[in-house]
Design an enzyme around this catalytic site. Structure first.
Site, PDB file in Angstrom:
ATOM      1  N   ASP A 228       0.829  -1.197   0.000  1.00  0.00           N
ATOM      2  CA  ASP A 228       0.000   0.000   0.000  1.00  0.00           C
ATOM      3  C   ASP A 228       0.872   1.260   0.000  1.00  0.00           C
ATOM      4  OD1 ASP A 228      -2.765   1.153   0.410  1.00  0.00           O
ATOM      5  OD2 ASP A 228      -1.777   1.966   2.195  1.00  0.00           O
ATOM      6  N   GLU A 252       1.492  -0.295  -4.904  1.00  0.00           N
ATOM      7  CA  GLU A 252       0.528   0.718  -5.320  1.00  0.00           C
ATOM      8  C   GLU A 252       1.260   2.048  -5.456  1.00  0.00           C
ATOM      9  OE1 GLU A 252      -3.469   2.988  -3.645  1.00  0.00           O
ATOM     10  OE2 GLU A 252      -1.802   2.458  -2.339  1.00  0.00           O
TER      11      GLU A 252
END
Length: 536
Positions: A228, A252
């Site tokens: 993330d 990400e």
């Protein structure tokens, strides 16, 4: 010692099942041929007997999904042909008074990473999910949050976190977007729910994270990590972190159409989620929209030039941070064509749960719907997903298709035709209504009168005297996947028998046992090698 070493290694070799390849970790090469189904643990399935009408997304609170309920409902995922599961973060989250933005049902508000989130289950529950996936020859990908923790003020009690020293965090500041230093050092969130930012240049933070991720992966037999907010961490942190994890890392790097911004992360990370192509697919297929197919070809050309390997990029149309496709595009054929691109082009297809059920949430929290309210129906989108997975899995298991180059054959204002290996895919943006006289003419790499089969309809096609394929849309804008019939042999598609032993639940039950033996052998071999190398 030399004699003992040879004997032990010989013993390990004799114990190895001949049909099993020993692998201690899943690499980018292993993941290239996989397809991934993404779930929020809280929203995938409920325990038997629970109230299925109680979950309201606007409440931003827990609805009751667990690792056990995922495990108990894996048939839905495997029947759609997926060979990997990505679950939301498993670590302890904030669980105090309700925040300004609700509760931590999503799993991204980290408190202490060294502990599990007991809302989702126990260590045994997570291990059971991992074991069951591996019995089915499926991979487990776990979302990890490294950049930050969660707080309810800009001056939190740092003793509650895994890293307890205030000096291990950057001082509070709001992010100046577009400034990379600010994006890496300042805090995500806002003053209502700030996300204290770890200093990932701090030696103790670096070593602490490496020890933690190594133990996490090994304890729960995790095959891959989705990272993330990767762009909010200094880029030189990732290489050693992923090396410590020892498995595939996909990050990400949230962005639009800037290929350079994403490409720099492939190297420190194995891969990134392909936001560049997501933006291009939205531009090309969304109805109403620009319907600009050149965005795909331009992005593809630039990606081939700047990424180290586009075959492991993560292709997607939805995730937990974006509006659902069906919220942005009114025509289901736009979904079917864009989805076919994510499966048949270069890269790893990723489907966010509910895409196959036409969920239409506009954004957080409305794009985090409970899947059980769909009754897990086998919709047209679900069945298309299953067919795409079945065909792709067949190609991966019988050819080197996953590593083969992708070449655009033609583009027009109506769509795109491309080839990857021996497969020709023709996609259109005209939508569902029939359009007489509209066609896409594709110059195939084959000669005249060459017979092919459309995998999605099983209709027979033949190239013209000039090797052309003319796709007409008198029945609306449906995707077309054309392949020489010989390539369908053993696929189980279009009347062919199936000899694919990879991911079908009808496969020999011994496959699961073989997978377990493989892992046990890998552990044994590792122990043997340690014994051999030990300085006696």
């Amino acid at each position: 010692m030399a004699t003992r070493s040879i004997s032990l290694l010989a013993l390990a070799a004799l114990l190895a099942p001949r049909c099993v390849q020993v692998a201690l970790a899943a690499t980018a090469d292993d993941w290239r041929g996989r397809s991934i189904y993404q779930v929020l643990t809280d929203r995938f399935a409920l325990p038997e007997g629970a109230d299925t009408s109680a979950c309201k997304v606007e409440d931003q609170t827990w609805c009751g999904g667990t690792w056990n309920t995922i495990r108990e409902n894996l048939d839905y995922i495997q029947d759609a042909g997926f060979t990997a599961l990505w679950i939301s973060p498993v670590n302890q989250n904030y669980d105090g008074e309700r925040s300004a933005y609700g509760d931590a049902y999503h799993g991204y508000w980290i408190k202490d990473i060294s502990k599990l989130n007991d809302r989702f289950g126990t260590a045994d529950d997570l291990k059971a999910l991992s074991d069951e996936l591996h019995k089915r020859d499926m991979y487990l990908m776990v979302d990890v949050v490294v950049n930050n923790v969660m707080a309810t003020s800009t001056d939190p009690d740092f003793s509650q976190y895994y890293f307890k020293d205030k000096d291990q965090y950057h001082p509070y500041c709001g992010i100046e977007w577009g400034n990379s230093t600010s994006e890496q050092d300042c805090w995500l969130g806002d003053e209502k729910v700030p996300l204290p930012d770890l200093d990932t240049r701090n030696a103790d933070v670096i070593s602490g994270y490496q020890s933690w991720v190594k133990e996490l992966v090994q304890t729960y037999s995790i095959d891959g990590l989705r990272i993330d907010a990767a762009k909010h961490v200094n880029i030189d942190f990732w290489s050693d972190f992923c090396k410590a994890a020892g498995v595939f890392c996909i990050g990400e790097v949230f962005g639009g159409d800037n290929v350079d911004a994403l490409a720099q992360y492939q190297g420190p990370l194995d891969s990134v989620l392909n936001f560049n192509m997501y933006t291009a697919l939205m531009s090309a297929f969304k109805i109403p929209g620009d319907l600009d197919v050149t965005k795909i070809t331009n992005t593809l050309d630039e990606s081939k030039e700047k990424f180290k390997d586009i075959t492991v990029l993560g292709n997607f149309l939805e995730n937990q941070d974006l509006p659902r496709w069906h919220n942005q595009s009114v025509d289901p054929q736009s979904l079917y064509n864009a989805m076919t691109y994510t499966f048949m082009s270069s890269g790893i297809p990723i489907v966010y749960y509910g895409q196959e059920q036409y969920f239409s949430g506009v954004g957080d929290p409305y794009n985090r719907e409970p899947l059980w309210q769909s009754n897990y129906e086998k919709t047209i989108a679900y069945n298309l997903t299953a067919t795409l997975n079945k065909f792709r899995n067949h190609l991966v298991s019988t050819t080197d298709w996953a590593t083969q180059d992708m070449t655009v054959l033609t583009t027009s204002k109506y769509g795109i035709g491309f080839t990857k290996g021996e497969v020709i895919t023709v996609l259109t943006n005209i939508g569902s209504p029939a359009q007489n006289g509209t066609q896409i003419a594709v110059k195939s790499p084959y000669g005249p009168s060459y017979a092919m089969t459309d995998v999605l309809t099983c209709q027979q096609w033949v190239t013209s005297s000039e090797g052309m394929l003319d796709v007409e849309y008198t029945a609306g804008g449906k995707p077309v996947i054309l392949v020489p019939e010989k390539l369908l042999s053993g696929s189980g598609l279009c009347g062919q028998d199936s000899n694919l032993s990879g991911n079908s639940r009808s496969q020999d039950s011994n496959d699961g046992a073989v997978n377990v033996v493989s892992r046990l052998y890998a552990t044994l071999l590792s122990a043997v090698l340690i014994f051999v190398a030990w300085p006696w």
